[in-house]
Design a protein around this motif. Structure first.
Motif, PDB file in Angstrom:
ATOM      1  N   LEU A 164       0.803  -1.230   0.000  1.00 32.28           N
ATOM      2  CA  LEU A 164       0.000   0.000   0.000  1.00 32.28           C
ATOM      3  C   LEU A 164       0.835   1.279   0.000  1.00 32.28           C
ATOM      4  CD1 LEU A 164      -2.792  -1.020   2.528  1.00 32.28           C
ATOM      5  CD2 LEU A 164      -2.902  -1.025   0.048  1.00 32.28           C
ATOM      6  N   GLY A 165       2.149   1.159  -0.257  1.00 33.53           N
ATOM      7  CA  GLY A 165       3.023   2.346  -0.207  1.00 33.53           C
ATOM      8  C   GLY A 165       2.501   3.506  -1.033  1.00 33.53           C
ATOM      9  N   SER A 166       2.159   3.242  -2.308  1.00 34.33           N
ATOM     10  CA  SER A 166       1.739   4.337  -3.191  1.00 34.33           C
ATOM     11  C   SER A 166       0.375   4.889  -2.788  1.00 34.33           C
ATOM     12  CB  SER A 166       1.722   3.880  -4.652  1.00 34.33           C
ATOM     13  OG  SER A 166       0.986   2.697  -4.782  1.00 34.33           O
ATOM     14  N   VAL A 167      -0.511   4.010  -2.273  1.00 36.68           N
ATOM     15  CA  VAL A 167      -1.847   4.471  -1.841  1.00 36.68           C
ATOM     16  C   VAL A 167      -1.733   5.389  -0.633  1.00 36.68           C
ATOM     17  CG1 VAL A 167      -4.027   3.694  -0.817  1.00 36.68           C
ATOM     18  CG2 VAL A 167      -3.080   2.482  -2.753  1.00 36.68           C
ATOM     19  N   VAL A 168      -0.902   4.982   0.340  1.00 37.09           N
ATOM     20  CA  VAL A 168      -0.725   5.793   1.554  1.00 37.09           C
ATOM     21  C   VAL A 168      -0.141   7.152   1.187  1.00 37.09           C
ATOM     22  CG1 VAL A 168       0.560   5.972   3.723  1.00 37.09           C
ATOM     23  CG2 VAL A 168      -0.529   3.817   3.112  1.00 37.09           C
ATOM     24  N   LEU A 169       0.857   7.156   0.303  1.00 37.69           N
ATOM     25  CA  LEU A 169       1.490   8.423  -0.110  1.00 37.69           C
ATOM     26  C   LEU A 169       0.473   9.321  -0.808  1.00 37.69           C
ATOM     27  CD1 LEU A 169       4.186   9.970  -0.164  1.00 37.69           C
ATOM     28  CD2 LEU A 169       4.655   8.926  -2.379  1.00 37.69           C
ATOM     29  N   MET A 170      -0.354   8.717  -1.676  1.00 32.86           N
ATOM     30  CA  MET A 170      -1.350   9.499  -2.414  1.00 32.86           C
ATOM     31  C   MET A 170      -2.387  10.095  -1.455  1.00 32.86           C
ATOM     32  SD  MET A 170      -3.909   8.296  -5.442  1.00 32.86           S
ATOM     33  CE  MET A 170      -4.767   7.143  -4.403  1.00 32.86           C
ATOM     34  N   LEU A 171      -2.896   9.276  -0.517  1.00 34.05           N
ATOM     35  CA  LEU A 171      -3.912   9.773   0.427  1.00 34.05           C
ATOM     36  C   LEU A 171      -3.337  10.866   1.328  1.00 34.05           C
ATOM     37  CD1 LEU A 171      -5.730   6.438   1.403  1.00 34.05           C
ATOM     38  CD2 LEU A 171      -6.596   8.246  -0.069  1.00 34.05           C
ATOM     39  N   LYS A 172      -2.082  10.674   1.754  1.00 27.18           N
ATOM     40  CA  LYS A 172      -1.435  11.710   2.581  1.00 27.18           C
ATOM     41  C   LYS A 172      -1.321  13.022   1.791  1.00 27.18           C
ATOM     42  CE  LYS A 172      -0.047   9.557   6.462  1.00 27.18           C
ATOM     43  NZ  LYS A 172      -0.384  10.022   7.810  1.00 27.18           N
ATOM     44  N   LEU A 179      12.012   6.140   3.849  1.00 18.81           N
ATOM     45  CA  LEU A 179      12.380   6.830   2.600  1.00 18.81           C
ATOM     46  C   LEU A 179      12.455   8.346   2.778  1.00 18.81           C
ATOM     47  CD1 LEU A 179      10.153   4.862   0.046  1.00 18.81           C
ATOM     48  CD2 LEU A 179      12.649   4.896   0.083  1.00 18.81           C
ATOM     49  N   GLY A 180      11.978   8.828   3.935  1.00 21.14           N
ATOM     50  CA  GLY A 180      12.015  10.274   4.189  1.00 21.14           C
ATOM     51  C   GLY A 180      10.796  10.998   3.656  1.00 21.14           C
ATOM     52  N   ALA A 181       9.744  10.241   3.267  1.00 25.86           N
ATOM     53  CA  ALA A 181       8.533  10.873   2.738  1.00 25.86           C
ATOM     54  C   ALA A 181       7.611  11.347   3.863  1.00 25.86           C
ATOM     55  CB  ALA A 181       7.782   9.890   1.837  1.00 25.86           C
ATOM     56  N   LEU A 185      10.091  16.352   0.804  1.00 24.88           N
ATOM     57  CA  LEU A 185      10.494  15.285  -0.122  1.00 24.88           C
ATOM     58  C   LEU A 185       9.280  14.411  -0.474  1.00 24.88           C
ATOM     59  CD1 LEU A 185      12.618  13.465  -1.582  1.00 24.88           C
ATOM     60  CD2 LEU A 185      12.964  12.293   0.591  1.00 24.88           C
ATOM     61  N   GLY A 186       8.471  14.093   0.532  1.00 25.27           N
ATOM     62  CA  GLY A 186       7.277  13.272   0.311  1.00 25.27           C
ATOM     63  C   GLY A 186       6.305  13.934  -0.643  1.00 25.27           C
ATOM     64  N   ARG A 187       6.166  15.270  -0.520  1.00 22.34           N
ATOM     65  CA  ARG A 187       5.261  15.999  -1.422  1.00 22.34           C
ATOM     66  C   ARG A 187       5.758  15.911  -2.865  1.00 22.34           C
ATOM     67  NH1 ARG A 187       1.036  18.238  -0.179  1.00 22.34           N
ATOM     68  NH2 ARG A 187       1.318  18.247   2.059  1.00 22.34           N
ATOM     69  N   ARG A 188       7.092  16.002  -3.031  1.00 24.58           N
ATOM     70  CA  ARG A 188       7.667  15.884  -4.389  1.00 24.58           C
ATOM     71  C   ARG A 188       7.476  14.453  -4.912  1.00 24.58           C
ATOM     72  NH1 ARG A 188      13.712  17.736  -4.658  1.00 24.58           N
ATOM     73  NH2 ARG A 188      13.352  18.233  -6.847  1.00 24.58           N
ATOM     74  N   MET A 189       7.682  13.466  -4.033  1.00 23.45           N
ATOM     75  CA  MET A 189       7.523  12.059  -4.447  1.00 23.45           C
ATOM     76  C   MET A 189       6.088  11.772  -4.889  1.00 23.45           C
ATOM     77  SD  MET A 189       9.834  10.220  -1.488  1.00 23.45           S
ATOM     78  CE  MET A 189       9.066   8.608  -1.597  1.00 23.45           C
ATOM     79  N   ALA A 190       5.134  12.379  -4.190  1.00 21.61           N
ATOM     80  CA  ALA A 190       3.721  12.104  -4.467  1.00 21.61           C
ATOM     81  C   ALA A 190       3.280  12.614  -5.844  1.00 21.61           C
ATOM     82  CB  ALA A 190       2.848  12.736  -3.381  1.00 21.61           C
ATOM     83  N   GLU A 191       4.063  13.507  -6.442  1.00 19.92           N
ATOM     84  CA  GLU A 191       3.712  14.039  -7.765  1.00 19.92           C
ATOM     85  C   GLU A 191       3.853  12.985  -8.861  1.00 19.92           C
ATOM     86  OE1 GLU A 191       2.477  16.943  -8.728  1.00 19.92           O
ATOM     87  OE2 GLU A 191       2.447  17.802  -6.720  1.00 19.92           O
ATOM     88  N   PHE A 192       4.699  11.976  -8.622  1.00 16.77           N
ATOM     89  CA  PHE A 192       4.977  10.993  -9.677  1.00 16.77           C
ATOM     90  C   PHE A 192       4.049   9.783  -9.562  1.00 16.77           C
ATOM     91  CE2 PHE A 192       9.155  13.099  -9.022  1.00 16.77           C
ATOM     92  CZ  PHE A 192       9.283  13.652 -10.289  1.00 16.77           C
ATOM     93  N   PRO A 193       3.486   9.326 -10.689  1.00 13.55           N
ATOM     94  CA  PRO A 193       2.571   8.171 -10.642  1.00 13.55           C
ATOM     95  C   PRO A 193       3.333   6.844 -10.619  1.00 13.55           C
ATOM     96  CG  PRO A 193       2.742   8.987 -12.882  1.00 13.55           C
ATOM     97  CD  PRO A 193       3.636   9.857 -12.054  1.00 13.55           C
TER      98      PRO A 193
END
Length: 534
Positions: A245-253, A284-286, A296-304
């Motif tokens: 669920l890594g990408s889902v959690v990052l997206m919801l955050k 990962l520091g997100a 950093l997490g906000r920048r990471m969340a921009e990428f699909p």
């Protein structure tokens, strides 16, 4: 109004979308939400969407006779082949659709059918055997849609891609062995397994429905009626309960939803999977120690892409290799479907594949494939000559273009240095340091954190060369625990890049330890292995 179609498939993204749209619809009475599907558990969906009204719209379907076996089949592949031949010899005109779990089964059934029909000679009408699975080149996939010649019969051997994604004309007979491959994720080991499991009733009904599209049809289920009624689950397990669920959690955050435990999922994911995803994003520091998104997490969340790939891309900036890492990330996203290996030309395909190999690991091989294709102006002919799936490469190109356009949004300059192989390896390590493994005396590998024995995948360019330290893209369980897409690293990088995760003692040499002579030759570059680390 908004329509959510094929809702019964319950993919990861549709489940998240259900939760978000349910929330929005409560505050926006002007939004009309239509959830549609052919085999939906309507009562469950209605209750979830605040007792929404249910509309049943009868489809124009022809009746389908469902036939079961009297006793369970010991070998469903053989039973399916025999059933195809029985239908072909005894039943009226109409094409046949057979469901299998994967490419190996389909190729095996295809060979057996062709061999047996040759044995009958001209005694029986022509039987055209056509496979369809995701890894098949597009031109061969298209053959299943061609009209059947007069006097012949077509049999399509398919994976569950033919359940909902495609509709083939003139299918009158369906053979359902009752199995499919299901992806499941173990958060403790971070390992994905592709397991053959019995289908759910909803899938079995969907398969049977394929026989009644153009005329009354028959569905031959290669299992007993008792098994259907008592052993099959009603619905498939939603993807959200069996995936990382890594990408889902990052997206919801990034959408501002911080309380994930109370997010209104239709079927909540296991708490352990959620916690492991949060831990990984923190490493990962997100996320910070309060679970909030960092810069950093906000920048990471921009990428699909998955969070590790996003971190890899952002970490390429200081090494000046953003363009190279962009290509690698795009190639990693399309998975294992780059090379095509037809059985009858396997040797040629293997030679073509070996010509792409580059020292240092699979990431450099993927980069080499991409660069060579780009140099030919994205030629289809070049793909054909080199046994490479042109559809997969085009998908990689689309992903690369999309991600490159997003680099501007996060102020990431697309730099390039084709010689900086260490820079590329360090960027990959920065994203995937979680996935580090070390060579053992037994010549197997052992993961450094949460120790378990893992193996180099036979398709890897590093298979047989045994570098001491590697970082892998993913861990999959097929016949055993395999690391897929591996890159060789120096152990010092782990302490340099992820000091919060690795200490010097994790990577230090065990002075008294001797490696077998052939081992570790690829990694003369650094650090001598240590038996196991906790």
């Amino acid at each position: 109004a908004m329509i959510l179609d094929e809702a019964h498939e319950r993919t990861l993204h549709t489940d998240v979308l259900f939760g978000l749209l349910k929330d929005i619809a409560r505050f926006r009475p002007d939004i009309k939400l239509l959830v549609s599907s052919a085999t939906l558990d309507a009562a469950k969906f209605s209750e979830y969407f605040d007792d929404a009204p249910v509309f049943n719209i009868p489809g124009r379907r022809y009746p389908v006779d469902i036939l079961y076996t009297k006793a369970p089949e010991a070998d469903y592949l053989e039973a399916a082949v025999v059933t195809v031949l029985q239908i072909h010899i005894t039943q009226g005109p109409g094409d046949i659709l057979v469901f299998f779990t994967g490419q190996d089964e389909i190729e095996s059934a295809q060979e057996t059918l062709q061999h047996r029909t040759r044995g009958f000679g001209t005694k029986i009408a022509e039987l055209i055997v056509l496979p369809i699975y995701a890894n098949l080149p597009s031109d061969m996939q298209a053959k299943i849609f061609e009209p059947t010649p007069p006097g012949a019969r077509k049999v399509v051997l398919a994976t569950n891609i033919a359940e909902t994604s495609i509709t083939i004309d003139n299918i009158i007979y369906v053979i359902d062995p009752g199995f499919n491959k299901m992806n499941s994720y173990n958060p403790r080991t971070s390992m994905e397994s592709l397991i053959v499991t019995p289908v759910a009733k909803s899938s079995a009904n969907q398969r049977a429905g394929r026989a009644g599209r153009v005329a009354p049809g028959k569905c031959f289920r290669l299992y007993t009626k008792w098994a259907y009624l008592n052993e099959l689950e009603d619905n498939i397990i939603p993807e959200i309960q069996r995936t990382n669920l890594g990408s889902v959690v990052l997206m919801l955050k990034s959408l501002g939803i911080n309380d994930l435990i109370h997010f209104d999922f239709m079927d909540p994911p296991p708490a352990e999977t959620l916690i492991r995803a949060l831990e990984q994003l923190y490493a990962l520091g997100a996320l910070n120690d309060r679970g909030e998104l960092t810069k950093l997490g906000r920048r990471m969340a921009e990428f699909p892409m998955d969070p590790q790939a996003s971190k890899t891309l952002l970490s390429a900036e200081p090494y000046g290799v953003v363009a190279e890492v962009l290509s690698i990330c795009a190639m990693l996203q399309i998975g294992a479907s780059i090379f095509y290996r037809p059985k009858e030309r396997a040797m040629h395909a293997d030679n073509a594949r070996n010509n792409f190999n580059r020292p240092g690991g699979d990431h450099f091989t993927l980069l080499n494939v991409w660069n060579q294709w780009a140099e030919t102006q994205y030629s289809t002919q070049w793909c054909f000559e080199n046994f490479i799936q042109v559809r997969s490469m085009r998908k990689a190109r689309d992903i690369r273009e999309q991600v490159e356009a997003l680099c501007e949004r996060v102020e990431l300059e697309v730099t390039s240095d084709p010689q900086a192989t260490d820079g590329v390896a360090k960027a990959v390590t920065a994203g995937y340091f979680y996935h580090t493994a070390q060579l053992q005396k037994t010549l197997d590998y052992r993961t450094v954190k949460h120790p378990q024995t893992v193996h180099v995948h036979p398709s890897s360019t590093l298979h047989g060369s045994q570098p001491r330290w590697v970082v892998y893209h993913e861990l999959v369980f097929t016949t055993k625990e395999f690391m897929r897409q591996i890159i060789e690293i120096k152990p010092d990088w782990l302490v340099e890049i992820a000091p919060h995760f690795y200490q010097r003692k994790d990577i230090e040499d065990d002075a008294g330890k001797k490696m077998p002579k052939t081992a570790g030759k690829a990694a003369a570059a650094g650090g001598r292995g240590k038996a196991s680390v906790t």
